[in-house]
Design a protein around this motif. Structure first.
Motif, PDB file in Angstrom:
ATOM      1  N   ALA A 123      75.396 -22.639   2.471  1.00  0.00           N
ATOM      2  CA  ALA A 123      73.977 -22.889   2.733  1.00  0.00           C
ATOM      3  C   ALA A 123      73.602 -24.319   2.362  1.00  0.00           C
ATOM      4  N   THR A 124      74.060 -24.784   1.229  1.00  0.00           N
ATOM      5  CA  THR A 124      73.746 -26.143   0.784  1.00  0.00           C
ATOM      6  C   THR A 124      74.336 -27.175   1.738  1.00  0.00           C
ATOM      7  N   LYS A 125      75.601 -26.982   2.137  1.00  0.00           N
ATOM      8  CA  LYS A 125      76.260 -27.948   3.026  1.00  0.00           C
ATOM      9  C   LYS A 125      75.671 -27.966   4.434  1.00  0.00           C
ATOM     10  N   ARG A 133      67.630 -20.402  -1.703  1.00  0.00           N
ATOM     11  CA  ARG A 133      66.948 -20.235  -2.991  1.00  0.00           C
ATOM     12  C   ARG A 133      65.530 -19.654  -2.856  1.00  0.00           C
ATOM     13  N   LEU A 134      65.009 -19.536  -1.625  1.00  0.00           N
ATOM     14  CA  LEU A 134      63.664 -19.029  -1.412  1.00  0.00           C
ATOM     15  C   LEU A 134      63.556 -17.576  -1.858  1.00  0.00           C
ATOM     16  N   ALA A 135      62.634 -17.313  -2.734  1.00  0.00           N
ATOM     17  CA  ALA A 135      62.352 -15.938  -3.182  1.00  0.00           C
ATOM     18  C   ALA A 135      60.842 -15.833  -3.396  1.00  0.00           C
ATOM     19  N   HIS A 144      68.828 -12.668   3.142  1.00  0.00           N
ATOM     20  CA  HIS A 144      68.901 -12.805   4.596  1.00  0.00           C
ATOM     21  C   HIS A 144      70.171 -13.531   5.040  1.00  0.00           C
ATOM     22  N   LEU A 145      70.559 -14.576   4.330  1.00  0.00           N
ATOM     23  CA  LEU A 145      71.802 -15.282   4.682  1.00  0.00           C
ATOM     24  C   LEU A 145      73.012 -14.388   4.426  1.00  0.00           C
ATOM     25  N   ASP A 146      72.964 -13.600   3.360  1.00  0.00           N
ATOM     26  CA  ASP A 146      74.025 -12.642   3.069  1.00  0.00           C
ATOM     27  C   ASP A 146      74.134 -11.628   4.217  1.00  0.00           C
ATOM     28  N   SER A 147      73.008 -11.095   4.648  1.00  0.00           N
ATOM     29  CA  SER A 147      73.015 -10.121   5.746  1.00  0.00           C
ATOM     30  C   SER A 147      73.567 -10.731   7.025  1.00  0.00           C
TER      31      SER A 147
END
Length: 168
Positions: A123-125, A133-135, A144-147
């Motif tokens: 995600a960072t790259k 980091r949005l929560a 969401h990125l994990d899903s």
């Protein structure tokens, strides 16, 4: 006669449903909370039944993440039973390869050690670190990125499982 697109769609649907069941219903609370633990970022777990607090580091985090093999076992059971019910015969080697890919990529994503986890690094790259980091505002970027990561790899796994499949 094989209808590969239909077999692929069926296997993807079955594994997608099974992954949600495995992640949210089968995985226990301890595993969900501890699987990202490391010695640098220990996790304190509070047992909901006893309220006992325990602290966990790298070894426990890896162990909890390996215990989450229940995710892949759920996929195997649901996809196997569903394929049988639909008259789909999945080649055993293709099924094993698909499940191995699913487990390996799931493990890699779930070892969410802060600052060192695979998804956070990707995600960072790719400029998505802020979203990761949005929560806030009812959104959890890491979730969401994990899903999305899991959905993508489940698609590849379904393609692999479709290899040499037949229908009756």
């Amino acid at each position: 006669m094989t209808h590969r697109p239909a077999v692929f769609a069926a296997l993807l649907g079955l594994t997608r449903a099974a992954s949600a069941i495995g992640d949210f219903w089968i995985q226990d609370d301890f595993c969900a909370r501890v699987k990202g633990a490391s010695d640098d970022h220990p996790v304190t777990y509070v047992d909901p039944a006893t309220e006992k607090k325990t602290t966990h580091g790298t070894a426990d985090g890896r162990s909890a993440c390996l215990h989450h093999l229940t995710y892949t076992a759920t996929q195997a059971i649901v996809a196997g039973a569903g394929a049988r019910a639909l008259g789909i015969k999945v080649h055993p080697a293709a099924a094993a390869a698909a499940l191995a890919l699913s487990f390996g990529t799931h493990y890699a994503a779930d070892r969410r050690v802060p600052g060192k986890g695979l998804l956070e690094k990707i995600a960072t790259k790719t400029g998505k670190g802020g979203f990761y980091r949005l929560a806030d505002f009812g959104i959890n970027g890491a979730f969401h990125l994990d899903s999305a990561w899991h959905h993508g790899w489940e698609t590849v796994a379904a393609l692999i499982a479709t290899t040499k499949s037949t229908t009756s």
